[in-house]
Write a protein that holds these residues in place. Structure first.
Motif, PDB file in Angstrom:
ATOM      1  N   ILE A  73      -9.351   5.964   1.561  1.00  0.00           N
ATOM      2  CA  ILE A  73      -8.693   4.660   1.619  1.00  0.00           C
ATOM      3  C   ILE A  73      -7.267   4.732   1.078  1.00  0.00           C
ATOM      4  N   LYS A  74      -7.069   5.469  -0.021  1.00  0.00           N
ATOM      5  CA  LYS A  74      -5.756   5.519  -0.665  1.00  0.00           C
ATOM      6  C   LYS A  74      -4.674   6.130   0.226  1.00  0.00           C
ATOM      7  N   LYS A  75      -5.071   6.900   1.225  1.00  0.00           N
ATOM      8  CA  LYS A  75      -4.104   7.501   2.151  1.00  0.00           C
ATOM      9  C   LYS A  75      -3.386   6.440   2.977  1.00  0.00           C
ATOM     10  N   TYR A  76      -3.991   5.263   3.070  1.00  0.00           N
ATOM     11  CA  TYR A  76      -3.445   4.209   3.924  1.00  0.00           C
ATOM     12  C   TYR A  76      -2.930   3.015   3.134  1.00  0.00           C
ATOM     13  N   ILE A  77      -2.679   3.249   1.830  1.00  0.00           N
ATOM     14  CA  ILE A  77      -2.121   2.214   0.964  1.00  0.00           C
ATOM     15  C   ILE A  77      -0.742   2.656   0.493  1.00  0.00           C
ATOM     16  N   GLY A  78       0.215   1.748   0.545  1.00  0.00           N
ATOM     17  CA  GLY A  78       1.554   2.005   0.011  1.00  0.00           C
ATOM     18  C   GLY A  78       1.808   1.097  -1.182  1.00  0.00           C
ATOM     19  N   ILE A  79       2.345   1.670  -2.257  1.00  0.00           N
ATOM     20  CA  ILE A  79       2.527   0.909  -3.497  1.00  0.00           C
ATOM     21  C   ILE A  79       3.999   0.883  -3.885  1.00  0.00           C
ATOM     22  N   VAL A  80       4.540  -0.337  -4.036  1.00  0.00           N
ATOM     23  CA  VAL A  80       5.894  -0.522  -4.561  1.00  0.00           C
ATOM     24  C   VAL A  80       5.734  -1.095  -5.970  1.00  0.00           C
ATOM     25  N   PRO A  81       5.773  -0.252  -7.009  1.00  0.00           N
ATOM     26  CA  PRO A  81       5.502  -0.734  -8.366  1.00  0.00           C
ATOM     27  C   PRO A  81       6.673  -1.516  -8.939  1.00  0.00           C
ATOM     28  N   GLN A  82       6.373  -2.347  -9.933  1.00  0.00           N
ATOM     29  CA  GLN A  82       7.431  -3.107 -10.605  1.00  0.00           C
ATOM     30  C   GLN A  82       8.391  -2.171 -11.322  1.00  0.00           C
ATOM     31  N   ASP A  83       7.876  -1.135 -11.966  1.00  0.00           N
ATOM     32  CA  ASP A  83       8.718  -0.127 -12.604  1.00  0.00           C
ATOM     33  C   ASP A  83       9.116   0.905 -11.556  1.00  0.00           C
ATOM     34  N   ALA A 145      11.204   2.514   0.361  1.00  0.00           N
ATOM     35  CA  ALA A 145      11.189   3.580   1.368  1.00  0.00           C
ATOM     36  C   ALA A 145      10.127   4.632   1.050  1.00  0.00           C
ATOM     37  N   CYS A 146      10.011   4.993  -0.220  1.00  0.00           N
ATOM     38  CA  CYS A 146       9.015   5.992  -0.633  1.00  0.00           C
ATOM     39  C   CYS A 146       7.590   5.489  -0.386  1.00  0.00           C
ATOM     40  N   ALA A 147       7.389   4.177  -0.521  1.00  0.00           N
ATOM     41  CA  ALA A 147       6.052   3.601  -0.331  1.00  0.00           C
ATOM     42  C   ALA A 147       5.686   3.467   1.138  1.00  0.00           C
ATOM     43  N   LEU A 148       6.683   3.475   2.024  1.00  0.00           N
ATOM     44  CA  LEU A 148       6.430   3.218   3.440  1.00  0.00           C
ATOM     45  C   LEU A 148       6.421   4.473   4.301  1.00  0.00           C
ATOM     46  N   VAL A 149       6.813   5.621   3.741  1.00  0.00           N
ATOM     47  CA  VAL A 149       7.045   6.813   4.559  1.00  0.00           C
ATOM     48  C   VAL A 149       5.797   7.252   5.330  1.00  0.00           C
ATOM     49  N   HIS A 150       4.616   6.989   4.800  1.00  0.00           N
ATOM     50  CA  HIS A 150       3.378   7.417   5.476  1.00  0.00           C
ATOM     51  C   HIS A 150       2.768   6.305   6.345  1.00  0.00           C
ATOM     52  N   ARG A 151       3.534   5.244   6.574  1.00  0.00           N
ATOM     53  CA  ARG A 151       3.099   4.107   7.399  1.00  0.00           C
ATOM     54  C   ARG A 151       1.751   3.541   6.938  1.00  0.00           C
ATOM     55  N   PRO A 152       1.705   2.991   5.733  1.00  0.00           N
ATOM     56  CA  PRO A 152       0.438   2.471   5.198  1.00  0.00           C
ATOM     57  C   PRO A 152      -0.024   1.224   5.952  1.00  0.00           C
ATOM     58  N   LYS A 153      -1.339   1.018   5.947  1.00  0.00           N
ATOM     59  CA  LYS A 153      -1.911  -0.183   6.561  1.00  0.00           C
ATOM     60  C   LYS A 153      -1.897  -1.373   5.611  1.00  0.00           C
ATOM     61  N   LEU A 154      -1.929  -1.083   4.295  1.00  0.00           N
ATOM     62  CA  LEU A 154      -1.886  -2.124   3.269  1.00  0.00           C
ATOM     63  C   LEU A 154      -0.781  -1.771   2.286  1.00  0.00           C
ATOM     64  N   ILE A 155       0.139  -2.713   2.042  1.00  0.00           N
ATOM     65  CA  ILE A 155       1.293  -2.471   1.178  1.00  0.00           C
ATOM     66  C   ILE A 155       1.213  -3.402  -0.026  1.00  0.00           C
ATOM     67  N   ILE A 156       1.329  -2.826  -1.225  1.00  0.00           N
ATOM     68  CA  ILE A 156       1.333  -3.595  -2.465  1.00  0.00           C
ATOM     69  C   ILE A 156       2.769  -3.661  -2.960  1.00  0.00           C
ATOM     70  N   MET A 157       3.321  -4.867  -3.110  1.00  0.00           N
ATOM     71  CA  MET A 157       4.698  -5.032  -3.587  1.00  0.00           C
ATOM     72  C   MET A 157       4.671  -5.882  -4.852  1.00  0.00           C
ATOM     73  N   ASP A 158       4.854  -5.212  -5.995  1.00  0.00           N
ATOM     74  CA  ASP A 158       4.767  -5.869  -7.298  1.00  0.00           C
ATOM     75  C   ASP A 158       6.184  -6.109  -7.831  1.00  0.00           C
ATOM     76  N   GLU A 159       6.650  -7.351  -7.743  1.00  0.00           N
ATOM     77  CA  GLU A 159       7.993  -7.738  -8.198  1.00  0.00           C
ATOM     78  C   GLU A 159       9.081  -6.841  -7.591  1.00  0.00           C
ATOM     79  N   PRO A 160       9.179  -6.738  -6.270  1.00  0.00           N
ATOM     80  CA  PRO A 160      10.111  -5.784  -5.668  1.00  0.00           C
ATOM     81  C   PRO A 160      11.580  -6.166  -5.789  1.00  0.00           C
TER      82      PRO A 160
END
Length: 315
Positions: A73-83, A145-160
Motif C-alpha cells: 500500500i505504501k508504494k502508492y502513497i505520497g506524503i508532503v510533511p509539514q516539516d 515534487a518529491c512526494a509526487l515523483v512515483h505518481r501516488p494514488k493517495l497524497i497526504i498534504m500536511d500544511e503544505p
C-alpha cells in the motif's frame, strides 16, 4: 472508497490522542482535516498511513487491510510533511531523483518522472541549483515534487503552504487544483481556511482526538447556523417599514444604518419573499440585497472555541 477508517484509537500512555474516529474518502476527493493544535490530526494521519501503529481499529486503503498489506500500500502513497524533508546539499533534480529511486524508479522512466514533477511544481529551470540556496516557498514546492515523483494514488498534504511567500503559496494551490482536476485523491490539512474553502470537497473537524463534525462546506455551515442574516440597501428608509418587518413572524431583529436594513430571521423560515413584499408595499426600492451565511472560520470557531488563524500564531 480509496480509504476507509473504522473506530481508530491511538494512545500515548494515559493520553488518548485519537479517540475512536471513523471516516472514509472517495476516489478523486480532496478531504480537508481541520483542528486546533493538539487535536490529533497528525497522529491520525500517521496512524492511517502506517507511520505509527494503531491500538485499535480498521484501516483499509485501496480496498486492502493496512495491517496485512502495508508494504504494498505504501508504494502508492505520497506524503508532503509539514516539516520540509529534502537535502540542502543536493540539487533540486538530485533530490527528486533520490526519492524516485526509493520507489524503484530507474533509467529513462526515472528521468522522465523527475522532469515531469519539477515542471509541474515550477522548478524545472532551477533543477541544477542547490537547495540550500532556495527560498522557503521553493523548498515547499520541491517537497511536493518529491512526494509526487512515483505518481501516488493517495497524497497526504500536511500544511503544505505554511510560512511561505504569496507567489509560492498561489502556485501550490493551483497545483493542488490541477491534481484534483486530474482525479488525484488528497488528504489536506491547513491553517488557512480560504485554502480549505477553495480546495476541499469534504471536511472533518477534529478536537481532543475526536471528529466533532464532518460534511461538505455547505453542510458544516448549516450545522452551526441558527439564524439567517439578510442585508438590504434601499433607495431611502421608511421607519414604518422597519416597524413592520420587526413584527413579522420569525424575525428576530431588524436594525438600520443609513439606507441599509439588516434583518435577522430564524433559520429555515424562508422569510425573504415576505420581507421583499413588505418593502415593495411600502413604496421603497431595493438597491441591493445580500443573504449571508457563516463562513468556515465561523464554523470552526463555534465548534472549537478558537480560530485557525489563532492556531498559526500559537504554533
Amino acid at each position: 472508497m480509496i480509504l476507509e477508517v473504522k473506530n481508530l484509537i491511538k494512545r500515548y500512555g494515559d493520553t488518548l490522542a485519537v479517540d475512536n474516529i471513523s471516516f472514509s474518502i472517495k476516489e478523486g476527493e480532496i478531504f480537508g482535516l481541520l483542528g486546533p493544535n493538539g487535536a490529533g490530526k497528525t497522529t491520525a494521519i500517521d496512524t492511517v498511513i502506517g507511520i505509527r501503529d494503531a491500538d485499535k481499529g480498521e484501516i483499509n486503503i485501496f480496498g486492502k487491510d493496512m495491517k496485512k498489506h502495508a508494504s504494498e500500500i505504501k508504494k502508492y502513497i505520497g506524503i508532503v510533511p509539514q516539516d520540509i524533508a529534502i537535502y540542502p546539499d543536493l540539487t533540486a533534480y538530485e533530490n527528486v531523483e533520490f526519492f524516485g529511486r526509493l520507489y524503484d524508479l530507474k533509467g529513462s522512466l526515472l528521468k522522465a518522472r523527475v522532469e515531469e514533477v519539477l515542471e509541474f511544481t515550477g522548478l524545472l529551470d532551477q533543477k541544477k541549483q542547490f537547495v540550500r540556496n532556495f527560498s522557503g516557498g521553493m523548498k515547499r514546492r520541491l517537497n511536493i515534487a518529491c512526494a509526487l515523483v512515483h505518481r501516488p494514488k493517495l497524497i497526504i498534504m500536511d500544511e503544505p503552504t505554511v510560512g511561505i511567500d504569496p507567489q509560492s503559496r498561489n502556485h501550490i494551490i493551483e497545483s493542488v487544483k490541477k491534481m484534483r482536476n486530474e482525479g488525484s485523491t488528497i488528504i489536506y490539512t491547513s491553517h488557512y481556511m480560504e485554502e480549505v474553502e477553495q480546495l476541499c470537497s469534504y471536511i472533518a473537524i477534529m478536537d481532543h482526538g475526536k471528529i466533532i463534525a464532518r460534511g461538505s462546506k455547505e453542510e458544516l455551515k448549516d450545522f452551526v447556523t441558527v439564524e439567517e442574516k439578510t442585508v438590504i440597501t434601499l433607495d431611502g428608509i421608511n421607519y414604518t417599514l422597519v416597524d413592520r418587518i420587526k413584527t413579522m413572524d420569525n424575525v428576530v431583529d431588524c436594525s438600520v444604518e443609513g439606507n441599509v436594513i439588516t434583518v435577522i430571521s430564524k433559520k429555515g423560515t424562508n422569510n425573504l419573499n415576505n420581507i421583499i413584499q413588505c418593502i415593495i408595499d411600502s413604496g421603497n426600492q431595493i438597491v441591493s440585497l445580500i443573504s449571508e451565511k457563516p463562513d468556515l472560520e465561523t464554523v470552526f470557531l463555534t465548534l472549537t472555541g478558537r480560530t485557525l488563524r489563532d492556531e498559526v500564531t500559537t504554533a
